[in-house]
Scaffold this active site. Structure first.
Site, PDB file in Angstrom:
ATOM      1  N   ARG A 102       1.020  -1.208   0.037  1.00 11.16           N
ATOM      2  CA  ARG A 102       0.061  -0.054  -0.050  1.00 11.16           C
ATOM      3  C   ARG A 102       1.134   1.131   0.200  1.00 11.16           C
ATOM      4  O   ARG A 102       1.776   1.362   0.776  1.00 11.16           O
ATOM      5  CB  ARG A 102      -0.919   0.044   1.330  1.00 11.16           C
ATOM      6  CG  ARG A 102      -1.644   1.416   1.310  1.00 11.16           C
ATOM      7  CD  ARG A 102      -2.610   1.432   2.564  1.00 11.16           C
ATOM      8  NE  ARG A 102      -3.700   0.831   1.873  1.00 11.16           N
ATOM      9  CZ  ARG A 102      -5.069   0.677   2.484  1.00 11.16           C
ATOM     10  NH1 ARG A 102      -5.261   1.689   3.669  1.00 11.16           N
ATOM     11  NH2 ARG A 102      -6.108   0.001   1.960  1.00 11.16           N
ATOM     12  N   HIS A 129      -7.482   0.638  -6.385  1.00 11.13           N
ATOM     13  CA  HIS A 129      -7.648  -0.020  -4.988  1.00 11.13           C
ATOM     14  C   HIS A 129      -8.235  -1.224  -5.610  1.00 11.13           C
ATOM     15  O   HIS A 129      -9.524  -1.405  -5.563  1.00 11.13           O
ATOM     16  CB  HIS A 129      -8.445   0.659  -4.015  1.00 11.13           C
ATOM     17  CG  HIS A 129      -8.266   0.146  -2.827  1.00 11.13           C
ATOM     18  ND1 HIS A 129      -7.462  -1.010  -2.460  1.00 11.13           N
ATOM     19  CD2 HIS A 129      -9.062   0.458  -1.499  1.00 11.13           C
ATOM     20  CE1 HIS A 129      -7.657  -1.238  -1.310  1.00 11.13           C
ATOM     21  NE2 HIS A 129      -8.715  -0.328  -0.518  1.00 11.13           N
ATOM     22  N   GLN A 132     -10.192  -3.738  -3.066  1.00  9.08           N
ATOM     23  CA  GLN A 132     -11.494  -3.527  -2.476  1.00  9.08           C
ATOM     24  C   GLN A 132     -12.487  -3.756  -3.576  1.00  9.08           C
ATOM     25  O   GLN A 132     -13.633  -4.226  -3.088  1.00  9.08           O
ATOM     26  CB  GLN A 132     -11.400  -1.808  -2.308  1.00  9.08           C
ATOM     27  CG  GLN A 132     -12.688  -1.288  -1.806  1.00  9.08           C
ATOM     28  CD  GLN A 132     -12.980  -1.644  -0.316  1.00  9.08           C
ATOM     29  OE1 GLN A 132     -12.460  -1.769   0.530  1.00  9.08           O
ATOM     30  NE2 GLN A 132     -14.303  -2.127  -0.323  1.00  9.08           N
ATOM     31  N   ASP A 222     -17.114   7.417  -1.480  1.00  8.26           N
ATOM     32  CA  ASP A 222     -15.949   7.296  -0.851  1.00  8.26           C
ATOM     33  C   ASP A 222     -15.591   8.624  -0.341  1.00  8.26           C
ATOM     34  O   ASP A 222     -16.081   9.796  -0.686  1.00  8.26           O
ATOM     35  CB  ASP A 222     -14.789   6.916  -1.785  1.00  8.26           C
ATOM     36  CG  ASP A 222     -13.371   6.606  -1.127  1.00  8.26           C
ATOM     37  OD1 ASP A 222     -13.481   6.756   0.243  1.00  8.26           O
ATOM     38  OD2 ASP A 222     -12.562   6.576  -1.730  1.00  8.26           O
ATOM     39  N   CYS A 262     -16.335   1.980   0.766  1.00  8.16           N
ATOM     40  CA  CYS A 262     -15.157   0.999   1.104  1.00  8.16           C
ATOM     41  C   CYS A 262     -14.612   1.322   2.535  1.00  8.16           C
ATOM     42  O   CYS A 262     -13.729   0.520   3.142  1.00  8.16           O
ATOM     43  CB  CYS A 262     -14.084   1.503   0.222  1.00  8.16           C
ATOM     44  SG  CYS A 262     -13.822   3.374  -0.161  1.00  8.16           S
ATOM     45  N   ARG A 290     -13.802  -8.584   1.881  1.00  6.23           N
ATOM     46  CA  ARG A 290     -12.451  -8.175   1.625  1.00  6.23           C
ATOM     47  C   ARG A 290     -11.549  -9.430   2.024  1.00  6.23           C
ATOM     48  O   ARG A 290     -10.528  -9.794   1.306  1.00  6.23           O
ATOM     49  CB  ARG A 290     -11.753  -6.783   2.460  1.00  6.23           C
ATOM     50  CG  ARG A 290     -12.343  -5.556   2.225  1.00  6.23           C
ATOM     51  CD  ARG A 290     -11.865  -5.109   0.937  1.00  6.23           C
ATOM     52  NE  ARG A 290     -10.320  -5.236   0.791  1.00  6.23           N
ATOM     53  CZ  ARG A 290      -9.751  -3.959   1.214  1.00  6.23           C
ATOM     54  NH1 ARG A 290     -10.191  -3.077   1.746  1.00  6.23           N
ATOM     55  NH2 ARG A 290      -8.351  -4.151   1.145  1.00  6.23           N
TER      56      ARG A 290
HETATM   57  N1  NVA Z   1      -9.780   7.000  -1.507  1.00  4.67           N
HETATM   58  C1  NVA Z   1      -9.477   6.471  -0.029  1.00  4.67           C
HETATM   59  C2  NVA Z   1      -9.884   4.974   0.204  1.00  4.67           C
HETATM   60  C3  NVA Z   1      -9.453   4.210   1.350  1.00  4.67           C
HETATM   61  C4  NVA Z   1      -9.875   2.807   1.359  1.00  4.67           C
HETATM   62  C5  NVA Z   1      -8.237   6.797   0.324  1.00  4.67           C
HETATM   63  O1  NVA Z   1      -7.276   6.452  -0.566  1.00  4.67           O
HETATM   64  O2  NVA Z   1      -7.921   7.229   1.262  1.00  4.67           O
HETATM   65  N1   CP Z   2     -11.072   0.033   2.544  1.00  3.96           N
HETATM   66  C1   CP Z   2      -9.811  -0.104   3.298  1.00  3.96           C
HETATM   67  O1   CP Z   2      -8.978  -0.381   2.047  1.00  3.96           O
HETATM   68  O2   CP Z   2      -9.828   0.153   4.294  1.00  3.96           O
HETATM   69  P1   CP Z   2      -8.472   0.474   5.229  1.00  3.96           P
HETATM   70  O3   CP Z   2      -7.859   1.767   4.579  1.00  3.96           O
HETATM   71  O4   CP Z   2      -8.808   0.473   6.501  1.00  3.96           O
HETATM   72  O5   CP Z   2      -7.491  -0.880   4.815  1.00  3.96           O
END
Ligand code: NVA
Ligand code: CP
Length: 303
Positions: A102, A129, A132, A222, A262, A290
């Protein structure tokens, strides 16, 4: 399938094959059937951003498959002090059977795959992502029976989620409409792809939430400011006024429309507390999925 870097790399058949395996793994878990599909395998999990769901579901997933997961924080790894990705990838490939990352830049994930010699899984970048969205597609299919012909609507920021949902929805036969402010549109190259001949009549990009939500089967939203964009919080809060999933918007969708998120969710911003709670069952099934979807990805890549 060698890696999961972005959904665009997968064929329709590969996506469905992951969803089918995810359903099977969910069934086995619910019925107490335990199979060590990844006995003795190790997964390194590199996190340059925070995580609740991704971290826990991957770690538990590896454990349940008979393998082992290592949490590798950017704060502790030498990569956080400037060791090049190409070196880190080659070193970690000597110890591990798979790497999950990540991070911010999509290029970093692609470079891990390029220089390393084990499967690489994208667990969120600024661009996409995919993990997800596999869980999202699995959840929609659970509730609706099938995906083809459904309309998914995304309200808000044309961010990593929007980019992956667009690809996942169109590839599995759904229509996809997205409502976002003009300066916050999804990736331009992906938009051009979605507007191509192959998906004629199935893709809508608009600044009107009403237009996007009309007769939708699934409403998705989101956060307005993603991880790494905290400094833009106020500007974004202004830009996204009106881009909210609320009762009024829901009245435009189909009466049995699902709501997905998400998570983490910001009640009172992209979604109202009422709509969130009315659809909490769907949203937390989505979060649970997930685990199952990622176990399927891990099996496909590492078994
Ligand atoms: N768009 C959000 C998704 C988190 C799962 C982010 O990147 O923070
Ligand atoms: N939706 C998602 O990826 O959650 P986290 O940021 O908690 O991993």
């Amino acid at each position: 399938m060698k890696h999961l870097l972005k959904l665009g790399d997968l064929s329709r058949e590969e996506i469905y094959s992951i969803l089918n395996l995810a359903d099977q793994l969910k069934y086995e878990r619910k019925n107490g059937i335990r199979k060590d599909y990844l006995k003795g395998k190790t997964l390194g999990m590199i996190f340059q951003k925070s995580s609740t769901r991704t971290r826990v579901s991957f770690e538990v997933g590896m454990y349940e498959l008979g393998g082992y997961a290592l949490f590798l924080s950017n704060r502790d790894l030498q990569i956080g002090r400037g060791e090049p990705v190409e070196d880190t990838a080659r070193v970690l490939s000597r110890y591990l059977d798979g790497i999950m990352i990540r991070t911010f830049e999509q290029k970093e994930v692609e470079d891990f795959a390029k220089y390393g010699s084990v499967p690489v899984i994208n667990a969120l970048t600024d661009y996409c992502h995919p993990c997800q969205v596999l869980a999202d597609l699995m959840t929609i299919r659970e509730y609706k029976g099938s995906l083809k012909g459904l309309k998914m609507c995304f309200i808000g920021d044309g961010n990593n989620m929007a980019n992956s949902l667009m690809v996942g929805a169109l590839k599995t036969g759904m229509s996809f409409s997205i409502a976002c402010p003009e300066n916050y549109r999804p990736d331009a190259a992906l938009t051009a792809w979605a507007q191509g001949e192959e998906f004629k009549g199935r893709f809508t990009l608009t600044s009107s939430c009403e237009e996007a939500a009309k007769d939708a089967d699934v409403i998705y939203t989101d956060v307005w400011a993603s991880m790494g964009e905290e400094g833009e919080k106020e500007i974004r809060a202004k830009a996204f006024q009106g881009y909210q999933v609320n009762e009024k918007l829901m009245s435009l969708a189909k009466p049995d429309a699902m709501v997905l998120h998400c998570l983490p969710a910001h009640r009172g911003e992209e979604i109202t507390a009422d709509v969130f709670e009315a659809h909490a069952e769907e949203i937390f099934d989505e979060a649970e999925n997930r685990l199952h979807a990622q176990k399927a990805v891990l099996c496909k890549l590492m078994k």
